[in-house]
Design a protein around this motif. Structure first.
Motif, short mmCIF file in Angstrom:
data_model
loop_
_atom_site.label_atom_id
_atom_site.label_comp_id
_atom_site.label_asym_id
_atom_site.label_seq_id
_atom_site.Cartn_x
_atom_site.Cartn_y
_atom_site.Cartn_z
N ALA A 183 -2.40 4.18 -11.10
CA ALA A 183 -2.44 2.76 -11.44
C ALA A 183 -1.24 2.02 -10.84
CB ALA A 183 -2.46 2.58 -12.96
N GLU A 184 -0.05 2.65 -10.87
CA GLU A 184 1.13 2.04 -10.29
C GLU A 184 0.98 1.92 -8.77
OE1 GLU A 184 4.18 0.79 -11.59
OE2 GLU A 184 2.87 0.72 -13.35
N PHE A 185 0.40 2.94 -8.15
CA PHE A 185 0.17 2.91 -6.70
C PHE A 185 -0.74 1.73 -6.32
CE2 PHE A 185 -2.86 3.99 -3.33
CZ PHE A 185 -2.00 4.18 -2.25
N ILE A 186 -1.86 1.60 -7.03
CA ILE A 186 -2.83 0.55 -6.70
C ILE A 186 -2.24 -0.84 -6.98
CG2 ILE A 186 -5.07 -0.43 -7.33
CD1 ILE A 186 -6.01 2.45 -7.89
N SER A 187 -1.56 -0.99 -8.12
CA SER A 187 -0.98 -2.29 -8.47
C SER A 187 0.09 -2.72 -7.46
CB SER A 187 -0.38 -2.25 -9.87
OG SER A 187 -1.39 -2.11 -10.84
N THR A 188 0.93 -1.77 -7.05
CA THR A 188 1.97 -2.10 -6.07
C THR A 188 1.35 -2.43 -4.73
OG1 THR A 188 3.46 -0.55 -7.22
CG2 THR A 188 4.15 -1.34 -5.06
N HIS A 243 4.45 -1.57 -14.45
CA HIS A 243 5.82 -1.71 -13.93
C HIS A 243 5.83 -2.40 -12.56
CE1 HIS A 243 7.50 1.82 -16.56
NE2 HIS A 243 6.70 1.02 -17.23
N VAL A 244 5.12 -1.83 -11.60
CA VAL A 244 4.97 -2.36 -10.24
C VAL A 244 6.33 -2.57 -9.56
CG1 VAL A 244 3.55 -3.95 -8.86
CG2 VAL A 244 3.04 -3.66 -11.26
N ASN A 245 7.35 -1.84 -9.98
CA ASN A 245 8.70 -2.11 -9.50
C ASN A 245 9.63 -0.98 -9.95
OD1 ASN A 245 11.32 -3.08 -9.06
ND2 ASN A 245 10.82 -5.16 -9.66
N PRO A 246 10.27 -0.26 -9.02
CA PRO A 246 11.21 0.79 -9.42
C PRO A 246 12.35 0.28 -10.29
CG PRO A 246 10.64 1.02 -7.10
CD PRO A 246 10.06 -0.29 -7.56
N ALA A 247 12.77 -0.98 -10.11
CA ALA A 247 13.86 -1.52 -10.93
C ALA A 247 13.41 -1.70 -12.37
CB ALA A 247 14.34 -2.85 -10.35
N LEU A 284 12.48 10.43 -17.65
CA LEU A 284 12.97 10.53 -16.27
C LEU A 284 11.87 11.06 -15.35
CD1 LEU A 284 15.21 10.46 -14.15
CD2 LEU A 284 15.87 12.76 -14.88
N LEU A 285 11.18 12.11 -15.77
CA LEU A 285 10.17 12.71 -14.91
C LEU A 285 9.02 11.76 -14.63
CD1 LEU A 285 10.01 16.37 -16.30
CD2 LEU A 285 11.16 15.54 -14.24
N ARG A 286 8.59 11.04 -15.66
CA ARG A 286 7.52 10.07 -15.43
C ARG A 286 8.02 8.93 -14.56
NH1 ARG A 286 4.09 7.75 -20.41
NH2 ARG A 286 3.77 10.01 -20.63
N GLY A 287 9.26 8.54 -14.76
CA GLY A 287 9.83 7.47 -13.94
C GLY A 287 9.88 7.84 -12.47
N ILE A 288 10.24 9.09 -12.18
CA ILE A 288 10.27 9.55 -10.78
C ILE A 288 8.87 9.50 -10.18
CG2 ILE A 288 10.63 11.56 -9.31
CD1 ILE A 288 12.99 12.31 -11.14
N LEU A 289 7.88 9.92 -10.96
CA LEU A 289 6.49 9.88 -10.48
C LEU A 289 6.06 8.43 -10.21
CD1 LEU A 289 4.26 11.94 -9.89
CD2 LEU A 289 3.35 11.50 -12.16
N TYR A 290 6.46 7.52 -11.08
CA TYR A 290 6.17 6.10 -10.87
C TYR A 290 6.83 5.60 -9.59
CZ TYR A 290 4.09 5.00 -15.47
OH TYR A 290 3.27 4.91 -16.57
N TRP A 291 8.08 5.98 -9.38
CA TRP A 291 8.79 5.55 -8.17
C TRP A 291 8.04 5.99 -6.92
CZ3 TRP A 291 14.79 5.66 -7.59
CH2 TRP A 291 15.36 4.77 -8.50
N GLN A 329 4.95 3.89 -6.50
CA GLN A 329 5.26 2.51 -6.10
C GLN A 329 5.66 2.43 -4.63
OE1 GLN A 329 8.24 2.05 -9.05
NE2 GLN A 329 6.80 1.53 -10.70
N LEU A 330 6.49 3.36 -4.18
CA LEU A 330 6.92 3.36 -2.78
C LEU A 330 5.75 3.64 -1.85
CD1 LEU A 330 10.34 5.26 -3.07
CD2 LEU A 330 9.95 2.79 -2.91
N LEU A 331 4.87 4.55 -2.25
CA LEU A 331 3.68 4.83 -1.44
C LEU A 331 2.76 3.62 -1.40
CD1 LEU A 331 2.74 8.51 -2.44
CD2 LEU A 331 3.51 7.69 -0.20
N GLY A 332 2.59 2.95 -2.54
CA GLY A 332 1.74 1.77 -2.58
C GLY A 332 2.23 0.69 -1.65
N SER A 333 3.54 0.45 -1.64
CA SER A 333 4.12 -0.55 -0.76
C SER A 333 3.95 -0.16 0.71
CB SER A 333 5.61 -0.72 -1.07
OG SER A 333 6.22 -1.63 -0.18
N THR A 334 4.17 1.11 1.02
CA THR A 334 4.05 1.56 2.41
C THR A 334 2.62 1.45 2.90
OG1 THR A 334 5.88 3.12 2.07
CG2 THR A 334 4.43 3.51 3.94
#
Length: 252
Positions: A25-30, A83-87, A100-107, A110-115
């Motif tokens: 969901a974070e990937f698609i939203s980003t 979230h749609v944002n690592p910050a 922390l682990l879920r946050g890393i997965l979100y990051w 999100q970075l893949l979605g932007s790329t």
């Protein structure tokens, strides 16, 4: 205290189907957000022969980012928290609202979605450049650094006030995607002419990677992460009552 709520999480969490759905969901939203925001700048530049840096271009960018983020947050809020944002993710981690682990997965998502969004834009526009964020002439790196801290503080503070605070349920919670989109649009109008007003490391990362332009890229990571962390600490310490029920065990 937020520091007491910080949790690393369990490694099983990373491969749990629900966690993977949240990351998707974070990937698609980003992807949706960056495609709309970056694409608006490219479209305006094409229509006005490089006029994306004009006042009209700044307004167009603010509207596109506000609308895109509103949709990105709204469509993933009930799945991943939008979230749609690592910050934002980092600010919520500092406040003890995500592991922390879920946050890393979100990051990563999100970075893949932007790329992917930037790669799609480059392909769909006939190899147009996805411009990396840059600091305007006359502005120093430290000016941009402070701008990113302040703007991202406002963004993450808004996320806490409208989406995280237990008292924000009901009408305030429903307005969260709108408020989050509005604060990003307003910040772009305020700071876009100076450093592009990123407030989001993922938004900066995709264009920088695809165009391979890393000039002053650290500003668009350090500033937002510091601003997000300060917002998380301030809101958790001052405004959230810690007499409310703790987070469910599934969150840790």
């Amino acid at each position: 205290m937020p520091i007491r709520q910080i949790a690393v999480g369990r490694y099983q969490e990373e491969t749990h189907p629900n966690t993977l759905k949240m990351a998707l969901a974070e990937f698609i939203s980003t992807l949706i957000f960056v495609f709309a925001g970056e694409g608006s700048g490219m479209a305006f530049s094409k229509l006005t022969d490089g006029g994306s840096t004009t006042p009209a271009g700044l307004v167009a960018a603010a509207l596109a980012h506000a609308f895109g983020l509103f949709v990105g947050v709204a469509v993933s809020a009930n799945i991943s928290g939008g979230h749609v944002n690592p910050a934002v993710t980092f600010g919520l981690f500092i406040g003890g609202n995500i592991t922390l682990l879920r946050g890393i997965l979100y990051w990563i998502a999100q970075l893949l979605g932007s790329t992917v969004a930037c790669l799609l834009l480059k392909f769909a526009t006939g190899n147009m450049i996805t411009s990396a964020f840059s600091i305007s002439s006359g502005e120093s790196v430290w000016n941009a650094f402070v701008l990113e801290i302040v703007m991202t503080f406002g963004l993450v503070y808004t996320v806490y006030a409208t989406a995280v605070d237990p008292k924000s349920k009901g009408n305030v919670g429903i307005l969260a995607p709108i408020a989050i989109g509005f604060i990003v649009g307003a910040n772009i109008l305020a700071g876009g002419a100076f450093d592009g007003a990123s407030m989001n490391p993922a938004v900066s990362f995709g264009p920088a990677l695809v165009s391979w332009d890393w000039t002053n890229h650290w500003v668009y990571w350090a500033g937002p992460l510091i601003g997000g962390a300060i917002a998380g600490v301030v809101y958790e310490l001052v405004f959230i009552s810690h007499t409310h029920e703790p987070l469910a065990n599934t969150e840790f």
